[in-house]
Design a protein around this motif. Sequence first.
Motif, PDB file in Angstrom:
ATOM      1  N   SER A  47      11.464  33.473 -24.446  1.00  0.00           N
ATOM      2  CA  SER A  47      12.552  33.236 -25.399  1.00  0.00           C
ATOM      3  C   SER A  47      13.097  31.839 -25.113  1.00  0.00           C
ATOM      4  N   LEU A  48      13.841  31.291 -26.061  1.00  0.00           N
ATOM      5  CA  LEU A  48      14.408  29.961 -25.839  1.00  0.00           C
ATOM      6  C   LEU A  48      15.323  29.967 -24.621  1.00  0.00           C
ATOM      7  N   GLU A  49      16.140  30.999 -24.480  1.00  0.00           N
ATOM      8  CA  GLU A  49      17.046  31.082 -23.327  1.00  0.00           C
ATOM      9  C   GLU A  49      16.261  31.152 -22.016  1.00  0.00           C
ATOM     10  N   ALA A  50      15.186  31.940 -21.982  1.00  0.00           N
ATOM     11  CA  ALA A  50      14.375  32.049 -20.761  1.00  0.00           C
ATOM     12  C   ALA A  50      13.701  30.721 -20.433  1.00  0.00           C
ATOM     13  N   GLN A  51      13.249  29.987 -21.453  1.00  0.00           N
ATOM     14  CA  GLN A  51      12.637  28.684 -21.217  1.00  0.00           C
ATOM     15  C   GLN A  51      13.659  27.707 -20.641  1.00  0.00           C
ATOM     16  N   ILE A  52      14.875  27.751 -21.168  1.00  0.00           N
ATOM     17  CA  ILE A  52      15.926  26.878 -20.644  1.00  0.00           C
ATOM     18  C   ILE A  52      16.238  27.235 -19.193  1.00  0.00           C
ATOM     19  N   GLN A  53      16.343  28.528 -18.896  1.00  0.00           N
ATOM     20  CA  GLN A  53      16.626  28.960 -17.521  1.00  0.00           C
ATOM     21  C   GLN A  53      15.534  28.505 -16.564  1.00  0.00           C
ATOM     22  N   GLU A  55      13.524  25.797 -16.983  1.00  0.00           N
ATOM     23  CA  GLU A  55      13.524  24.349 -16.861  1.00  0.00           C
ATOM     24  C   GLU A  55      14.804  23.793 -16.232  1.00  0.00           C
ATOM     25  N   TYR A  56      15.906  24.545 -16.325  1.00  0.00           N
ATOM     26  CA  TYR A  56      17.200  24.121 -15.765  1.00  0.00           C
ATOM     27  C   TYR A  56      17.753  25.261 -14.893  1.00  0.00           C
ATOM     28  N   PRO A  57      17.124  25.540 -13.744  1.00  0.00           N
ATOM     29  CA  PRO A  57      17.515  26.711 -12.959  1.00  0.00           C
ATOM     30  C   PRO A  57      18.947  26.681 -12.414  1.00  0.00           C
ATOM     31  N   GLN A  58      19.520  25.517 -12.218  1.00  0.00           N
ATOM     32  CA  GLN A  58      20.870  25.421 -11.661  1.00  0.00           C
ATOM     33  C   GLN A  58      21.940  25.224 -12.735  1.00  0.00           C
ATOM     34  N   ALA A  59      21.554  25.266 -13.992  1.00  0.00           N
ATOM     35  CA  ALA A  59      22.485  24.944 -15.071  1.00  0.00           C
ATOM     36  C   ALA A  59      23.261  26.166 -15.553  1.00  0.00           C
ATOM     37  N   ASN A  76      24.327  20.936 -16.699  1.00  0.00           N
ATOM     38  CA  ASN A  76      23.606  20.783 -15.448  1.00  0.00           C
ATOM     39  C   ASN A  76      24.608  20.494 -14.337  1.00  0.00           C
ATOM     40  N   LYS A  77      24.714  21.388 -13.370  1.00  0.00           N
ATOM     41  CA  LYS A  77      25.708  21.259 -12.301  1.00  0.00           C
ATOM     42  C   LYS A  77      25.232  20.371 -11.153  1.00  0.00           C
ATOM     43  N   ASP A  78      23.934  20.105 -11.058  1.00  0.00           N
ATOM     44  CA  ASP A  78      23.401  19.351  -9.927  1.00  0.00           C
ATOM     45  C   ASP A  78      23.231  17.867 -10.194  1.00  0.00           C
ATOM     46  N   ALA A  79      23.546  17.410 -11.387  1.00  0.00           N
ATOM     47  CA  ALA A  79      23.327  16.002 -11.704  1.00  0.00           C
ATOM     48  C   ALA A  79      24.479  15.476 -12.545  1.00  0.00           C
ATOM     49  N   LEU A  80      24.592  14.185 -12.595  1.00  0.00           N
ATOM     50  CA  LEU A  80      25.620  13.552 -13.410  1.00  0.00           C
ATOM     51  C   LEU A  80      25.087  13.360 -14.826  1.00  0.00           C
TER      52      LEU A  80
END
Length: 95
Positions: A47-53, A55-59, A76-80
Amino acid sequence: MFRNNGNVEILHPQDYALWRCNLEARGYDRGYYSEYIRLIPRNPQLSLEAQIQKEYPQAEINRYSQGLLSGYIVINKDALILPEFIGNHPTMKNK
């Protein structure tokens, strides 16, 4: 404004004027606001949500919908990096 990497950058007219002014060495060293549009291949297995999770595991991922626009706001919590909107392209189902 077309970028060298193929992205299209959408600038507010005043920001574009500032960008042109800085390019022509008439302005000051101030930043500007812009938006990027980028096409990302969709993984049909997720699903789109699963793909985002994936690709962006810490977001932080929040569902977003307004009018015909629906998708997710990704923080994204790990980057500026500023928050991103990720949604399905209305006519290109694989993007």
